[in-house]
Design an enzyme around this catalytic site. Structure first.
Site, short mmCIF file in Angstrom:
data_model
loop_
_atom_site.label_atom_id
_atom_site.label_comp_id
_atom_site.label_asym_id
_atom_site.label_seq_id
_atom_site.Cartn_x
_atom_site.Cartn_y
_atom_site.Cartn_z
N CYS A 1 -7.35 -6.32 11.79
CA CYS A 1 -7.02 -5.21 10.92
C CYS A 1 -5.78 -4.59 11.13
CB CYS A 1 -8.00 -4.28 11.10
SG CYS A 1 -9.83 -4.69 11.36
N CYS B 1 -0.04 4.83 6.38
CA CYS B 1 -0.59 5.15 7.67
C CYS B 1 0.32 4.49 8.72
CB CYS B 1 -2.04 4.50 7.62
SG CYS B 1 -3.27 4.96 6.41
N CYS C 1 1.02 -1.04 -0.02
CA CYS C 1 -0.09 0.12 -0.08
C CYS C 1 0.76 1.10 0.01
CB CYS C 1 -1.00 0.06 1.43
SG CYS C 1 -2.05 1.54 1.34
#
Ligand code: SAH
Length: 376
Positions: A355, A131, A127
Site C-alpha cells: 500500500c 497525502c 494522484c
C-alpha cells in the site's frame, strides 16, 4: 479544483458498458445481440483478438477491427515478491504507465492454494491528493484512466495468473472518487451477466475522504464496498498529512459515512496507518473507536510502508512506522473499545508493491517490444 488536460480516448472496445455497446452496434446497422456476443467473447471467454470471435459475422469483425482497439494496456514488466505478490507495470497508449498489484491471501484452501487472489487496481495516472505518506503523491496527477484501462488491468493480470482473481480493490494509484464515472462503468462491466468476472461484494473502493463521492455512492445505492482512508482522528493532524481534509473535515466526512450507511445498510472499512508518535497514542485509539463506531464497520490497521525512495521532505520525512509493541498495544486498545480490527499485511513490501508504494521505484522503462503508442 482538479483540472487536467482533456484527453480523448482511442475507441477502446472495453470503454463500453453493455448498454453503450448495444447502441454502438445498432449504430453500425447490426442487431443489439451482437453486443452481447462481443461482451461474452471479451469477458466470459477472454478472447484477445477481434478476428478470433467466431460468433460474429466476418464483415462485422472487419469493421470492428478498423474502428476500434481491443487492448488498452501493454504489459511491460512483472516483479514477483518472496510472498507471492506480483506487481505489474503496464504501459498505456500515450506512453504513460500504471502499476497493478496481485496479492494472494495468506489463508489457504485445503489444496494449499491461496483462498483469495486480490487485485489492487489503479484509477488514475498519479494522484492529485498529495497525502504525505503515499509514494504515488510524488507523481502528481497526470490524467484519469479510461474505462478500458481500468478493465484491462484485471484481464491482463488474469492472463498471467493461473488461479482466478477473486477480489478487486481500487487501492492502486489514484483517487477513485475523482474518476467516479469511469470507475463505476468498469464496475458495471466486471459485474455484468450470468457469469460475471467478479461479484459486486468482492469489489471495494477506497477513498481518502472525497465526500461528494461517498454521497453519490449512497444515493446510487452502489453495490460495491466502501473503504475510507482515515489515518488521523483530529482535523489538525489530518489536514497536515492528508490535504484533502482541508476541504472535507472529519465532521462532514463522518456525516457522509453515516448517510451512506443509512442508504445502503452496508458496513464500511476504515484504513488507519500507524505512525510512530504521531497517531498511535491511547487518546488516538479512543477517538478512532468513537469515530468508527458510528456505523457498523471494521478498522484495518496498516503498518507504514517506507517511501524513502521518493526523498520525502517536511512532515513526510518525519513519518516512521510504529514499533511492534506499540502496534499490538494499539490494536488491543481498539478491541477493548469494541472495534473490529484487522491487520493489513505488508505483502509485496520487498518489491515496493505494498500500500502506498506505487510510484515506479523499481520500474524499468526499458522495453524490448515496441511501445503500445507505436503500434496503435
Ligand atoms: N486514494 C485512495 C486509494 C489509494 S491508497 C485512498 O486514499 O484510499 C490505498 C491505501 O494505501 C490507502 O488506505 C492509503 O492510505 C494507503 N497507503 C498510502 N500510503 C501508504 C504507506 N506509505 N504505507 C501504508 N499504507 C499506505
Amino acid at each position: 479544483m482538479y483540472n487536467f488536460a482533456y484527453m480523448k480516448s482511442p475507441n477502446f472496445l472495453k470503454n463500453y458498458t453493455i448498454a453503450e455497446l448495444r447502441d454502438y452496434v445498432r449504430g453500425m446497422g447490426e442487431q443489439a445481440f451482437r453486443a452481447d456476443q462481443l461482451f461474452d467473447a471479451m469477458y466470459a471467454q477472454g478472447i484477445e483478438h477481434i478476428h478470433d470471435i467466431a460468433t460474429l459475422p466476418k464483415a462485422l469483425r472487419e469493421t470492428l477491427e478498423q474502428e476500434t482497439v481491443m487492448s488498452a494496456v501493454r504489459l511491460q514488466k512483472i516483479q514477483e515478491s518472496n510472498d507471492g505478490t506480483k506487481k505489474f507495470l503496464f504501459e498505456l497508449f500515450d506512453g504513460r504507465a500504471i502499476e497493478t498489484v496481485l496479492i494472494p491471501s495468506e489463508m489457504v484452501t485445503d489444496d494449499g492454494s491461496p483462498k483469495r487472489m486480490t487485485l489492487c487496481v489503479s484509477t488514475q495516472v498519479g494522484c492529485p491528493l498529495n497525502c504525505q505518506f503515499c509514494a504515488t503523491a510524488s507523481l502528481k496527477l497526470k490524467r484519469n484512466l479510461f474505462v478500458a484501462e481500468i478493465v484491462d488491468q484485471l484481464l491482463a493480470a488474469q492472463r498471467y495468473t493461473e488461479k482466478k482473481i477473486t477480489n478487486l480493490v481500487f487501492m492502486g494509484m489514484g483517487e477513485p472518487m475523482l474518476n467516479y464515472d469511469n470507475v463505476m462503468a468498469a464496475v458495471s462491466i466486471f459485474t455484468h451477466g450470468d457469469t460475471p468476472l467478479l461479484g459486486s461484494k468482492r469489489i471495494t473502493l477506497s477513498t481518502a475522504g472525497v465526500v461528494p463521492g461517498i454521497v453519490r455512492m449512497a444515493d446510487e445505492k452502489s453495490p460495491i464496498k466502501l473503504a475510507i482512508s482515515l489515518h488521523a482522528t483530529t482535523n489538525g493532524l489530518r489536514k497536515e498529512i492528508m490535504p484533502i481534509a482541508r476541504k472535507y473535515e472529519l465532521t462532514e466526512l463522518g456525516n457522509a459515512i453515516e448517510y451512506y450507511y443509512r442508504k445502503t445498510r452496508r458496513a464500511v472499512t476504515y484504513e488507519y496507518i500507524l505512525f510512530e508518535g504521531i497517531n498511535d497514542s491511547e487518546a488516538d485509539a479512543k477517538r478512532l473507536a468513537r469515530f468508527t463506531r458510528r456505523v457498523p464497520s471494521k478498522v484495518n490497521v496498516i503498518p507504514f510502508h517506507d517511501i524513502e525512495f521518493t526523498n520525502p521532505t517536511g512532515i513526510a520525512a518525519e513519518l516512521k512506522p510504529t514499533s511492534r509493541e506499540k502496534f499490538k498495544g494499539f490494536i488491543s486498545l481498539l478491541q477493548s473499545h469494541d472495534v473490529t480490527v484487522m491487520i493489513r499485511s505488508s505483502s509485496g513490501v520487498d518489491i515496493d508493491a505494498a500500500c502506498g508504494q506505487l510510484a515506479f521505484s523499481n520500474a524499468s522503462t526499458e522495453t524490448t517490444t515496441p511501445l503500445l503508442s507505436e503500434v496503435l
